[in-house]
Write an enzyme that holds these catalytic residues in place. Structure first.
Site, PDB file in Angstrom:
ATOM      1  N   CYS A 268       0.905  -1.028   0.002  1.00 60.42           N
ATOM      2  CA  CYS A 268       0.193   0.050   0.059  1.00 60.42           C
ATOM      3  C   CYS A 268       0.957   0.963   0.005  1.00 60.42           C
ATOM      4  O   CYS A 268       1.790   1.108  -0.395  1.00 60.42           O
ATOM      5  CB  CYS A 268      -0.865   0.124   1.140  1.00 60.42           C
ATOM      6  SG  CYS A 268      -0.078   0.060   2.800  1.00 60.42           S
ATOM      7  N   MET A 269       0.489   2.309   0.654  1.00 67.06           N
ATOM      8  CA  MET A 269       1.278   3.507   0.743  1.00 67.06           C
ATOM      9  C   MET A 269       2.635   3.361   1.253  1.00 67.06           C
ATOM     10  O   MET A 269       3.685   3.994   0.792  1.00 67.06           O
ATOM     11  CB  MET A 269       0.337   4.898   1.147  1.00 67.06           C
ATOM     12  CG  MET A 269      -0.592   5.218   0.407  1.00 67.06           C
ATOM     13  SD  MET A 269      -0.150   5.797  -1.125  1.00 67.06           S
ATOM     14  CE  MET A 269       0.715   7.286  -0.616  1.00 67.06           C
TER      15      MET A 269
END
Length: 543
Positions: A46-47
């Site tokens: 993810c981020m």
């Protein structure tokens, strides 16, 4: 919530130079500490986190993993998550996937061994001494995370997690388009490059114009349907021809219902598709199931969902505007102070579609700059803990390594490695977040709105995404003032109220005692177990 990566090739790594070598070295260091290639069932990011599906989590050598310079922390949730930070995780993940593929090809039938499990158990065992070290805090943090994970595995919270998994993969596009929109706004205001700004506006707006399609695709994928059918039904919402359709006595407009309508339409499509697969003869399935799915779901979307979702979306925007306009300071104080407990309870995921709806409606979400103040409180609290424990070198080392990530909005290492296991500092950090949120909310109440054009980043990383109803300079100044208020309030609250006298004395004295214990002392024969680490006082409940 996850972003799959394309494995890198040797040519890609050669082009990457030293950075490519560094990323591959990081991946190579992580892989054996999570049980090797055969123990990895999935790898996405993810981020900020590398999210791994693991066949046997007992093989993870967590302490050795957290000791790696590139690792900011770990989170044991539905997937095993290794916090690498924004930017780095997108580069390390392809290298990791390549190594996993190479490892499986080299030993296709290999299985995790018993010695590896023993080594993992030894590596993750609690230290024998009584000093309250960073390792002990990490162990307490892991226990808290495990309890939180068990309590969060309710049907409602699992549903919220699915909702989050629909929207989080969209964050990179939201960030990229948001930054381009900000650059374009600066150029337009300055009167520069008039021949380029229309192109930048098209680039920045294209994704948002079709975001409903991506939401529909991800919804069908997450709920077990055919993704492209979910996207096809959601595309009806943004089709310009809907202006010829009347529902509830009103002409529809393209985009009406937004992402909420797309989510509902795609979820309905999944239900219709599964019903068709259950009853349709196999010879007719390939023709009739997609047709019936799109037709039935499309009709319900046009004559019901678009109108109803449009009413809900409008209500969300109206309520958010009203709340901050009339009770901005108080609302900001509550939201900033309670955001981290919401995260611990898994309820924060319900905010993601709200953020996305506000961005689609207003061009920015007014809630994110307020909620981001929770991280500022953590940073201030961590600095106070660092100063209050001058003799506890282990905890101070953890804070020193985690603070840069904390300033950039990556708070997991500080939360799970420091404030949450200690108990009181977590609560005082929330106080800091409350004051920061109250500061930003106050200016909303006074008529100066500050928002973010994307979700995901916080801390200093949010500056490029700020937007409001005044100048960019004003938005930056207010957000910076909120961060400063969060830092100061979190520091003051933790410094003066984050420790009891007994707790403070034990954390300092026991660390000093452990550091001065002669290395030549006998290794065994104590009459009983050594002193245990002090219990964190007033630890927040995760119920």
């Amino acid at each position: 919530m996850n972003t799959p990566s394309t494995p890198s090739t040797p040519e890609d790594r050669n082009r990457g130079g030293k950075n490519g070598d560094k990323n591959r070295a990081t991946a190579a260091a992580i892989l054996p500490l999570v049980g090797g290639a055969r123990n990895v069932t999935s790898a996405v990011h993810c981020m900020t986190r590398l999210r791994l599906g693991l066949a046997d989590r007992s093989l993870v050598q967590e302490e050795a993993l957290k000791a790696l310079p590139a690792v900011m922390g770990v989170v044991d949730d539905d997937t095993y998550q290794i916090v690498l930070g924004p930017g780095a995780v997108a580069r390390v993940t392809p290298e990791f996937e390549t190594l996993v593929a190479e490892g499986r090809a080299a030993a296709p039938e290999a299985a995790p061994s018993a010695p590896a499990a023993a080594l993992s158990a030894e590596a993750t065992a609690a230290p024998a001494g009584g000093a309250a070290t960073a390792d002990e805090l990490a162990a307490q943090g892991a226990a808290i995370k495990a309890a939180r994970k068990a309590k969060n595995a309710t049907p409602f919270k699992l549903f919220l997690r699915k909702i989050a998994n629909i929207f989080v993969p969209l964050i990179p596009a939201l960030i990229g388009c948001g930054i381009i929109a900000g650059i374009n706004g600066l150029l337009v205001n300055a009167g520069w490059l008039p021949g380029v700004t229309p192109a930048l506006a098209a680039i920045a707006s294209g994704f948002m114009a079709l975001i409903a399609v991506f939401v529909g695709y991800n919804t069908a994928k997450e709920f077990g349907g055919t993704p492209i059918l979910g996207g096809a039904v959601a595309a009806i919402i943004v089709f310009p021809g809907v202006t010829n359709v009347t529902a509830f006595g009103e002409k529809l407009s393209p985009g009406q219902g937004g992402v909420l309508g797309a989510l509902g339409a795609a979820a309905l499509a999944v239900y219709v598709e599964k019903w068709c697969r259950r009853w349709m003869p196999q010879s007719l399935d390939v023709l009739l199931t997609p047709t019936i799915t799109v037709l039935a779901s499309g009709l319900v979307t046009l004559f019901g969902l678009m109108y109803l979702a449009g009413q809900v979306s409008t209500a969300i925007g109206t309520f958010a505007t009203w709340l901050l306009a009339h009770g901005g300071a108080g609302a900001g104080f509550i939201l900033g102070g309670l955001f981290l407990p919401l995260v611990m309870l898994g309820l924060h995921q319900a905010l993601i579609p709200i953020h996305t709806t506000l961005i689609q409606q207003q061009g920015y979400t007014v809630l994110l700059p307020i909620l981001a103040m929770a991280g500022a409180g953590q940073v201030g609290a961590a600095i106070a803990v660092y100063l209050r424990l001058p003799k506890n070198k282990s905890i101070r080392k953890t804070i020193k390594s985690a603070l840069p990530a904390g300033f950039l909005g990556v708070g997991e290492p500080l939360i799970y490695g420091v404030s949450l296991p200690l108990g009181r500092p977590f609560i005082t950090a929330c106080v800091g977040g409350a004051f920061g949120g109250g500061f930003v909310g106050l200016f909303n109440q006074l008529g100066t709105t500050v928002g973010s054009t994307a979700i995901g980043p916080s801390g200093w990383a949010l500056f490029p995404l700020l937007k409001g109803d005044h100048t960019l300079t004003t938005s930056i100044a207010i957000y910076a003032g909120g961060l400063l208020a969060g830092y100061v309030a979190g520091f003051v609250a933790t410094y003066f109220f984050g420790f009891s006298r007994t707790m403070l004395a034990e954390l300092n004295a026991e660390a000093e005692e452990a550091a001065t214990t002669p290395a030549t002392a006998p290794a065994a024969t104590p009459a009983g177990p050594g002193p245990t680490a002090p219990e964190p006082e007033n630890a927040p409940s995760t119920a």
